[in-house]
Design a protein around this motif. Sequence first.
Motif, PDB file in Angstrom:
ATOM      1  N   LEU A 109       0.520  -1.413  -0.003  1.00  0.00           N
ATOM      2  CA  LEU A 109      -0.028   0.396  -0.153  1.00  0.00           C
ATOM      3  C   LEU A 109       0.850   1.222   0.479  1.00  0.00           C
ATOM      4  CD1 LEU A 109      -2.202  -1.229   2.686  1.00  0.00           C
ATOM      5  CD2 LEU A 109      -2.840  -0.928   0.249  1.00  0.00           C
ATOM      6  N   LEU A 110       0.489   2.493  -0.774  1.00  0.00           N
ATOM      7  CA  LEU A 110       1.513   3.604  -1.031  1.00  0.00           C
ATOM      8  C   LEU A 110       0.908   4.448  -0.749  1.00  0.00           C
ATOM      9  CD1 LEU A 110       4.073   5.139  -1.754  1.00  0.00           C
ATOM     10  CD2 LEU A 110       3.204   5.395  -4.040  1.00  0.00           C
ATOM     11  N   PHE A 111       1.163   5.891   0.575  1.00  0.00           N
ATOM     12  CA  PHE A 111      -0.086   6.774   0.606  1.00  0.00           C
ATOM     13  C   PHE A 111       1.104   8.146   0.577  1.00  0.00           C
ATOM     14  CE2 PHE A 111      -1.085   3.244   3.865  1.00  0.00           C
ATOM     15  CZ  PHE A 111      -1.847   2.548   3.690  1.00  0.00           C
ATOM     16  N   GLU A 112       0.367   8.124  -0.658  1.00  0.00           N
ATOM     17  CA  GLU A 112       1.053   9.411  -1.363  1.00  0.00           C
ATOM     18  C   GLU A 112       1.707  10.832  -0.320  1.00  0.00           C
ATOM     19  OE1 GLU A 112       1.262  10.147  -5.502  1.00  0.00           O
ATOM     20  OE2 GLU A 112       1.940   7.742  -5.777  1.00  0.00           O
ATOM     21  N   GLN A 113       0.355  10.487  -0.195  1.00  0.00           N
ATOM     22  CA  GLN A 113       0.108  12.168   0.855  1.00  0.00           C
ATOM     23  C   GLN A 113       1.158  12.548   1.995  1.00  0.00           C
ATOM     24  OE1 GLN A 113      -2.043  10.061   1.017  1.00  0.00           O
ATOM     25  NE2 GLN A 113      -2.857   9.544   2.454  1.00  0.00           N
ATOM     26  N   ALA A 114       1.359  11.548   2.315  1.00  0.00           N
ATOM     27  CA  ALA A 114       1.733  11.137   4.063  1.00  0.00           C
ATOM     28  C   ALA A 114       3.377  10.343   3.424  1.00  0.00           C
ATOM     29  CB  ALA A 114       0.664   9.662   4.742  1.00  0.00           C
ATOM     30  N   ASN A 115       3.792  10.693   2.616  1.00  0.00           N
ATOM     31  CA  ASN A 115       4.925  10.240   2.956  1.00  0.00           C
ATOM     32  C   ASN A 115       5.641   8.819   3.006  1.00  0.00           C
ATOM     33  OD1 ASN A 115       8.085   9.618   1.543  1.00  0.00           O
ATOM     34  ND2 ASN A 115       8.019  10.983   3.048  1.00  0.00           N
ATOM     35  N   GLY A 116       4.340   7.244   2.773  1.00  0.00           N
ATOM     36  CA  GLY A 116       4.407   6.447   3.365  1.00  0.00           C
ATOM     37  C   GLY A 116       4.164   5.139   2.713  1.00  0.00           C
ATOM     38  N   ASP A 117       4.095   4.070   3.241  1.00  0.00           N
ATOM     39  CA  ASP A 117       4.401   3.192   2.896  1.00  0.00           C
ATOM     40  C   ASP A 117       3.253   1.841   3.763  1.00  0.00           C
ATOM     41  OD1 ASP A 117       6.515   1.731   3.757  1.00  0.00           O
ATOM     42  OD2 ASP A 117       7.244   3.037   2.140  1.00  0.00           O
ATOM     43  N   CYS A 118       2.919   0.697   3.188  1.00  0.00           N
ATOM     44  CA  CYS A 118       2.473  -0.004   4.005  1.00  0.00           C
ATOM     45  C   CYS A 118       2.811  -1.239   3.047  1.00  0.00           C
ATOM     46  CB  CYS A 118       1.594   0.332   5.085  1.00  0.00           C
ATOM     47  SG  CYS A 118       1.041  -1.973   5.952  1.00  0.00           S
ATOM     48  N   CYS A 119       3.288  -2.680   4.274  1.00  0.00           N
ATOM     49  CA  CYS A 119       3.273  -4.182   3.447  1.00  0.00           C
ATOM     50  C   CYS A 119       2.709  -5.177   3.998  1.00  0.00           C
ATOM     51  CB  CYS A 119       4.568  -4.352   3.110  1.00  0.00           C
ATOM     52  SG  CYS A 119       6.359  -4.469   4.089  1.00  0.00           S
ATOM     53  N   ILE A 120       2.072  -6.062   3.918  1.00  0.00           N
ATOM     54  CA  ILE A 120       1.570  -7.245   4.159  1.00  0.00           C
ATOM     55  C   ILE A 120       2.093  -8.572   3.799  1.00  0.00           C
ATOM     56  CG2 ILE A 120      -0.547  -8.164   4.989  1.00  0.00           C
ATOM     57  CD1 ILE A 120      -2.214  -6.055   4.358  1.00  0.00           C
ATOM     58  N   LYS A 121       3.464  -8.695   4.769  1.00  0.00           N
ATOM     59  CA  LYS A 121       3.996 -10.299   4.488  1.00  0.00           C
ATOM     60  C   LYS A 121       3.486 -11.432   5.674  1.00  0.00           C
ATOM     61  CE  LYS A 121       8.219  -8.315   3.057  1.00  0.00           C
ATOM     62  NZ  LYS A 121       9.250  -7.285   2.997  1.00  0.00           N
ATOM     63  N   SER A 122       3.629 -12.541   5.104  1.00  0.00           N
ATOM     64  CA  SER A 122       3.047 -14.242   5.329  1.00  0.00           C
ATOM     65  C   SER A 122       3.949 -14.632   5.540  1.00  0.00           C
ATOM     66  CB  SER A 122       1.289 -14.284   5.611  1.00  0.00           C
ATOM     67  OG  SER A 122       1.181 -14.486   4.336  1.00  0.00           O
ATOM     68  N   GLY A 123       3.518 -16.194   6.162  1.00  0.00           N
ATOM     69  CA  GLY A 123       4.622 -17.341   5.842  1.00  0.00           C
ATOM     70  C   GLY A 123       3.993 -18.379   6.836  1.00  0.00           C
ATOM     71  N   TYR A 124       4.657 -19.719   5.862  1.00  0.00           N
ATOM     72  CA  TYR A 124       4.554 -20.805   7.020  1.00  0.00           C
ATOM     73  C   TYR A 124       5.492 -21.677   6.501  1.00  0.00           C
ATOM     74  CZ  TYR A 124       2.921 -25.186   7.982  1.00  0.00           C
ATOM     75  OH  TYR A 124       2.582 -26.855   8.575  1.00  0.00           O
ATOM     76  N   LEU A 125       6.449 -22.120   7.327  1.00  0.00           N
ATOM     77  CA  LEU A 125       7.253 -23.013   7.709  1.00  0.00           C
ATOM     78  C   LEU A 125       6.548 -25.009   7.718  1.00  0.00           C
ATOM     79  CD1 LEU A 125      10.374 -23.953   6.565  1.00  0.00           C
ATOM     80  CD2 LEU A 125      10.950 -24.103   9.200  1.00  0.00           C
ATOM     81  N   GLN A 126       7.155 -25.464   6.513  1.00  0.00           N
ATOM     82  CA  GLN A 126       6.270 -26.610   6.315  1.00  0.00           C
ATOM     83  C   GLN A 126       7.358 -27.475   7.695  1.00  0.00           C
ATOM     84  OE1 GLN A 126       7.224 -28.591   2.663  1.00  0.00           O
ATOM     85  NE2 GLN A 126       7.680 -30.896   3.738  1.00  0.00           N
ATOM     86  N   GLY A 127       5.746 -27.913   8.644  1.00  0.00           N
ATOM     87  CA  GLY A 127       6.173 -28.479   9.534  1.00  0.00           C
ATOM     88  C   GLY A 127       5.902 -27.723  10.745  1.00  0.00           C
ATOM     89  N   ASP A 128       6.177 -27.043  10.707  1.00  0.00           N
ATOM     90  CA  ASP A 128       5.817 -25.432  12.226  1.00  0.00           C
ATOM     91  C   ASP A 128       4.362 -25.756  12.594  1.00  0.00           C
ATOM     92  OD1 ASP A 128       8.567 -24.773  12.419  1.00  0.00           O
ATOM     93  OD2 ASP A 128       7.825 -22.797  11.558  1.00  0.00           O
ATOM     94  N   SER A 129       3.974 -25.495  13.558  1.00  0.00           N
ATOM     95  CA  SER A 129       2.788 -25.360  14.525  1.00  0.00           C
ATOM     96  C   SER A 129       1.915 -23.970  14.507  1.00  0.00           C
ATOM     97  CB  SER A 129       3.161 -25.982  16.104  1.00  0.00           C
ATOM     98  OG  SER A 129       3.398 -24.601  16.576  1.00  0.00           O
ATOM     99  N   GLN A 130       3.070 -23.201  13.793  1.00  0.00           N
ATOM    100  CA  GLN A 130       1.525 -21.924  12.943  1.00  0.00           C
ATOM    101  C   GLN A 130       2.242 -21.157  12.541  1.00  0.00           C
ATOM    102  OE1 GLN A 130       3.299 -19.648  16.727  1.00  0.00           O
ATOM    103  NE2 GLN A 130       5.156 -18.882  15.784  1.00  0.00           N
ATOM    104  N   PHE A 131       1.521 -20.158  11.702  1.00  0.00           N
ATOM    105  CA  PHE A 131       1.806 -19.441  10.614  1.00  0.00           C
ATOM    106  C   PHE A 131       1.225 -18.400  11.109  1.00  0.00           C
ATOM    107  CE2 PHE A 131      -2.922 -20.169  10.050  1.00  0.00           C
ATOM    108  CZ  PHE A 131      -3.113 -18.974   9.798  1.00  0.00           C
ATOM    109  N   VAL A 132       1.975 -17.103  10.653  1.00  0.00           N
ATOM    110  CA  VAL A 132       2.499 -15.410  10.854  1.00  0.00           C
ATOM    111  C   VAL A 132       1.888 -14.401   9.740  1.00  0.00           C
ATOM    112  CG1 VAL A 132       4.434 -13.472  11.030  1.00  0.00           C
ATOM    113  CG2 VAL A 132       4.448 -16.110  12.910  1.00  0.00           C
TER     114      VAL A 132
END
Length: 312
Positions: A42-65
């Motif tokens: 996401l890009l917020f030009e008026q605020a000189n800002g940005d945001c990213c959403i990342k996620s992942g899961y390692l095979q065999g783990d009990s949780q994802f993030v």
Amino acid sequence: MIILNKQQILDKFDADAITLLLKEGFIAFSQKQVQMPPVQHLLFEQANGDCCIKSGYLQGDSQFVVKVSGGFYNNPAQGLASNQGLMMAFSAQTGEPQAILLDEGWLTALRTALAGRIVAELCAPTHISTIGIVGTGMQARLHLMYLKSVISCRQLWVWGRSETALEEYRQYAEEEGFAVNTTLDAAELGRQCQFIVTTTPSREAILQAADIQPGTHITAVGADGAGKHELAAELVAKAGKILVDSWAQCTEFGEVSQAFQLGLLDYHAFTEVGSALTSGGSFRDNDQQITLADLTGLGIQDVQIVKGILRQ
């Protein structure tokens, strides 16, 4: 469900243990053992800002993030930190929320700096008389702090956009034990340094091909979204070997993307960090070679750093 604030998170942070987890994550990613959807930007030009959403899961783990990370670059003028965000852990068996880490962007910053330390272990030239840091913000500080454990050099050049920011950084770096030169001319830094880290959200090249001497290593961490780049495409193409955290991400929006899309590089030019760690030893072939590492940030890094915090 566990909810941790920033101070509770930092109290549990163990840099060495998390560095080992990050290495395991890079290797697992390159061995196709990780689910990691494309990054949302996401890009917020008026605020000189940005945001990213990342996620992942390692095979065999009990949780994802899932991680939400924002960078709002006018914030310091308002007395606020540039980085914001949080990380969330969920059960990989039931989907139930397990933990919310209200880190205010610190875990993203820390895992990025530790990735820089891993890269330094792989790519640093044998002889470094001067380190160069491009930028004066949080990443510029954290990278310097974690480089201390793998590079013995304590001579430093720093580039920034204002004398005030440079003077503040000088005070920080001197407290960390460095002899500091500051400059508003990035070319001067390039001429002086054999190991350079670029840490800005710039959308125009700061370093040019002619600025860099043979044998230099550059770790570039600022280009984590479309349109960002700190290095001229010709400089990227000049590198003898290029390390990337993710081939797919880096060729789409990383520091190497412009040179790749212009046809100055092909896909054979890149080695992923995970593959280099598996191979062992130094990534560079000789001390006259220019090497480059492009770190766009991976969801698996967030998985691993959350794991490291919740284990404590």
